[in-house]
Design an enzyme around this catalytic site. Structure first.
Site, PDB file in Angstrom:
ATOM      1  N   ARG A   2      94.651 -72.170  40.800  1.00 41.85           N
ATOM      2  CA  ARG A   2      93.994 -72.470  40.306  1.00 41.85           C
ATOM      3  C   ARG A   2      92.907 -73.750  39.539  1.00 41.85           C
ATOM      4  NH1 ARG A   2      92.305 -66.798  37.507  1.00 41.85           N
ATOM      5  NH2 ARG A   2      93.242 -65.408  39.358  1.00 41.85           N
TER       6      ARG A   2
ATOM      7  N   ASP B  14      88.473 -72.720  31.809  1.00 41.90           N
ATOM      8  CA  ASP B  14      87.898 -71.508  32.583  1.00 41.90           C
ATOM      9  C   ASP B  14      86.483 -71.426  32.297  1.00 41.90           C
ATOM     10  OD1 ASP B  14      90.313 -70.722  33.822  1.00 41.90           O
ATOM     11  OD2 ASP B  14      90.312 -68.665  33.231  1.00 41.90           O
TER      12      ASP B  14
ATOM     13  N   ASP C 177      92.848 -68.411  27.284  1.00 43.73           N
ATOM     14  CA  ASP C 177      92.150 -69.471  28.235  1.00 43.73           C
ATOM     15  C   ASP C 177      92.414 -70.816  26.865  1.00 43.73           C
ATOM     16  OD1 ASP C 177      91.681 -68.238  30.042  1.00 43.73           O
ATOM     17  OD2 ASP C 177      89.449 -68.061  29.943  1.00 43.73           O
TER      18      ASP C 177
ATOM     19  N   ASP D 180      97.270 -67.845  30.256  1.00 46.49           N
ATOM     20  CA  ASP D 180      96.070 -67.995  31.490  1.00 46.49           C
ATOM     21  C   ASP D 180      95.674 -68.605  32.367  1.00 46.49           C
ATOM     22  OD1 ASP D 180      94.385 -66.203  32.934  1.00 46.49           O
ATOM     23  OD2 ASP D 180      93.150 -65.676  32.091  1.00 46.49           O
TER      24      ASP D 180
END
Length: 519
Positions: free
Chosen positions: A244, A195, A162, A191
C-alpha cells in the site's frame, strides 16, 4: 490475503530520536518554523488549500490545547493557525466541547470544520501513539509534525490505527514535511500511515517520510467504494513498507519524484479502475513496485522517467498483474496543475535532504538542489480602520448568520458536494442535489427563531435555481415559496430545522451558503 511480514519490519526499524516536551505554553515562538510555501498538486485545485491563513495564530503544547483552540473560535470555519511544540499523547489529549468543534479524547479530531493549519514549531511536534483524524472537513494543512506508533489494537489505541486518516466528505488537505511511522504490521496492532476513504478528494502529500509499517496508505476502503481521488504524492520517502504505497481504488493519483526503498511485498497498487500517473520516481531494493495486486479488478498507470534499481517482479496470475519487469503505460492521465520534475537520478539525494519533519521545510525547484521557501505570513498586521458609516445592502439580511456552527443534512448530494458546505462561510464550496431537484436543511439542537434566510449560489451557477419552497423541518409546513436565489423572508418561526427545497432548476443548482437569521 497477504499478511505484513512483522519480523522483517521489526528487524529493519530505525531508532528515532524525539525531542522532549516541556509542557509549557510559550507566549512567543522561539526558534519556531513558520508555515512556509504554498500547497502543491491536487490540493491547489477545487478552490485551493490555504488552511488557517489570515486567522489567529495560537500555541499549543498538549492535545487538549489543540482541541481548545478549535473550540474557542467564533465558528467552525473561522481560520486558525495552531503552532504545536512538544509531545502530544493520550495523557494530555482530552475531548473539548464547543459550537465550533466536534472533538474526542485520545485522537486529534478535525471533524466538521474548515480553514485550519497545524504546524510543528520550535523543538518539534510529536504525536506519540495518537492519530490525526480528519472527517467532514475542508481546507486543512498539516505541516512539520511527526506521528508515530498509532495502534488499532493493543493499548493504547487511536484513530483506527492510522497515523493520519481522512473520511466522509473531506476536501482540500495538504500534508507536508511530516514523518509518519509505525513499529510493525497489522499483527503488532498497526494499520495505515496515510488513509483516505468515503469521498475524500483534492489531497497532496509532499516532502514526507513514511516508514516501518505494514501498510503505507490507501485511497478507498473497498472495490466498490470509489468516491475518492485527485491525490498527489511527491518528494516523499517510503521506506521499509510491506504494501500500500499506496493502494488505489478508483480515482486519479499522481506520484512524482518519490523515493521508494524496501517495499517488501508490493508498492503502488492500482485497482478497481484507478489511474495512476507515475513520473520520475526512484524504486530501490523492492518487489512489485507497480501494478494490480491481490484482486482481478484492474487498475491502470501511465509511466515516465522512473528508475528501477534492484526491483524484482512476480509472475502474472488471475489476481496478480505486476507492471514490470519492463513497465509500460496502459492509460493516459491529464494533470490540471503545473509541476516541475527533478530527474529520477537525483531523487534519493533530494528526498533525503527534504522529506520529513525537522528538515527545515526545504523543497526542490526541479534543479535537484534543496531550497528554503519564503515564509507564508501567519499573523496579519493589526490595523485600526478609519470610522465609517456603512451603507446597508437592502437586499441582504443583517445580524448574525445562525447557520455558522449549526448542523446540516438533505435529501441527496451530487459527487463533489456536501451538505456542510452550505454553512461553512466559504463561497467556494457548495451543495448540489443528485439531480435537478432536492433539498438541504440547517438544523440546531434546540428550537431557534428564524424569519429570514439567504440562499447564495456558487460562482458559475447563478440563475440555475428555479422554483423553491421553504419548509419547517420539524412539521413539514410550508413557510413560503418562490423562485430564484437571494434573501427570503417569512413569519418568524421557532424550529429546530429549516429546509430549502428546490422544486425546479435550469442546469445544475449549486448552493454555496444557506444563511439563516432571526430577523
Amino acid at each position: 490475503m497477504r499478511r505484513p511480514v512483522a519480523r522483517r519490519l521489526l528487524a529493519a526499524m530505525a531508532t528515532m530520536a524525539v525531542a522532549g516536551a516541556t509542557g509549557v505554553v510559550l507566549t512567543m515562538p522561539e526558534a519556531s518554523a513558520a508555515v512556509t510555501g504554498s500547497a502543491t498538486g491536487y490540493a491547489t485545485q477545487n478552490g485551493g488549500t490555504t488552511g488557517g491563513a489570515g486567522g489567529q495564530t495560537v500555541r499549543a503544547t498538549t492535545g487538549t490545547a489543540i482541541h481548545t483552540a478549535l473550540c474557542t473560535r467564533a465558528s467552525s470555519s473561522t481560520p486558525i493557525i495552531i503552532e504545536v511544540e512538544g509531545t502530544i499523547n493520550h495523557a494530555n489529549t482530552a475531548k473539548v466541547s464547543g459550537s465550533s468543534c466536534n472533538t474526542a479524547a485520545g485522537v486529534i479530531e478535525l471533524k466538521q470544520i474548515s480553514n485550519v493549519t497545524i504546524v510543528g514549531v520550535g523543538s518539534g511536534a510529536v504525536f506519540d501513539q495518537l492519530g490525526i483524524h480528519i472527517r467532514e472537513s475542508s481546507n486543512i494543512i498539516i505541516q512539520n509534525v511527526t506521528v508515530k506508533n498509532v495502534k488499532k489494537s493493543g493499548s493504547p489505541t487511536s484513530n483506527g490505527g492510522d497515523a493520519i486518516g481522512m473520511e466522509s466528505d473531506v476536501r482540500n488537505v495538504w500534508v507536508d514535511h511530516t514523518t509518519l511511522e509505525a513499529s510493525g504490521g497489522e499483527s503488532e496492532g498497526y494499520d495505515g500511515l496515510f488513509d483516505m476513504k468515503d469521498n475524500t478528494q483534492y489531497v497532496t502529500l509532499s516532502y514526507s517520510t513514511l516508514r516501518n509499517s505494514g501498510r503505507g496508505g490507501l485511497v478507498g476502503s473497498s472495490e466498490t467504494e470509489l468516491s475518492n481521488g485527485f491525490i498527489t504524492y511527491h518528494h516523499n520517502l517510503y521506506e521499509n513498507i510491506d504494501s500500500r504505497a499506496p493502494l488505489l481504488r478508483g480515482g486519479i493519483a499522481h506520484m512524482y519524484n518519490n523515493y521508494y526503498v524496501k517495499l517488501n511485498e508490493s508498492g503502488i497498487n492500482s485497482r478497481a479502475g484507478a489511474r495512476a500517473k507515475v513520473d520520475n520516481n526512484y524504486f530501490k531494493d523492492s518487489k512489485d513496485v507497480l501494478g494490480t495486486f491481490y484482486t482481478d479488478a484492474a487498475g491502470y498507470w501511465q509511466v515516465s522517467g522512473n528508475t528501477f534499481d534492484n526491483v524484482t517482479w512476480s509472475a502474472r496470475g488471475s489476481e496478480n498483474n505486476p507492471a514490470g519487469p519492463d513497465p509500460t503505460s496502459n492509460t493516459t492521465v491529464s494533470i490540471p496543475y503545473a509541476f516541475t520534475l527533478d530527474a529520477a537520478s537525483c531523487v534519493p539525494s533530494i528526498v533525503g535532504q527534504t522529506a520529513g519533519a525537522g528538515k527545515g521545510l526545504k523543497v526542490s525547484d526541479g534543479s535537484c538542489t534543496p531550497q528554503t521557501p519564503s515564509p507564508t505570513p501567519t499573523t496579519p498586521t493589526p490595523t485600526t480602520p478609519a470610522p465609517t458609516t456603512p451603507t446597508p445592502d437592502p437586499t441582504q439580511p443583517s445580524g448574525t448568520n445562525l447557520s455558522l456552527g449549526a448542523g446540516a443534512d438533505g435529501s441527496s448530494k451530487a459527487d463533489g458536494s456536501s451538505y456542510g458546505n452550505v454553512r461553512d462561510g466559504d463561497l467556494s464550496t457548495f451543495w448540489s442535489p443528485a439531480g435537478s431537484t432536492g433539498s438541504v436543511s440547517i438544523k440546531w439542537g434546540t428550537a431557534t427563531a428564524v424569519s429570514k434566510i439567504n440562499i447564495r449560489e456558487a460562482s458559475g451557477s447563478a440563475g440555475s435555481i428555479g422554483s423553491w419552497r421553504v419548509l419547517n423541518g420539524d412539521t413539514g409546513a410550508v413557510l413560503t415559496s418562490g423562485s430564484g436565489a437571494g434573501a427570503i423572508s417569512f413569519a418568524k418561526t421557532s424550529l429546530k430545522k429549516v429546509t430549502f427545497e428546490i422544486t425546479s432548476s435550469t442546469g445544475t443548482p449549486k448552493v454555496a451558503e444557506f444563511e439563516t437569521y432571526a430577523g
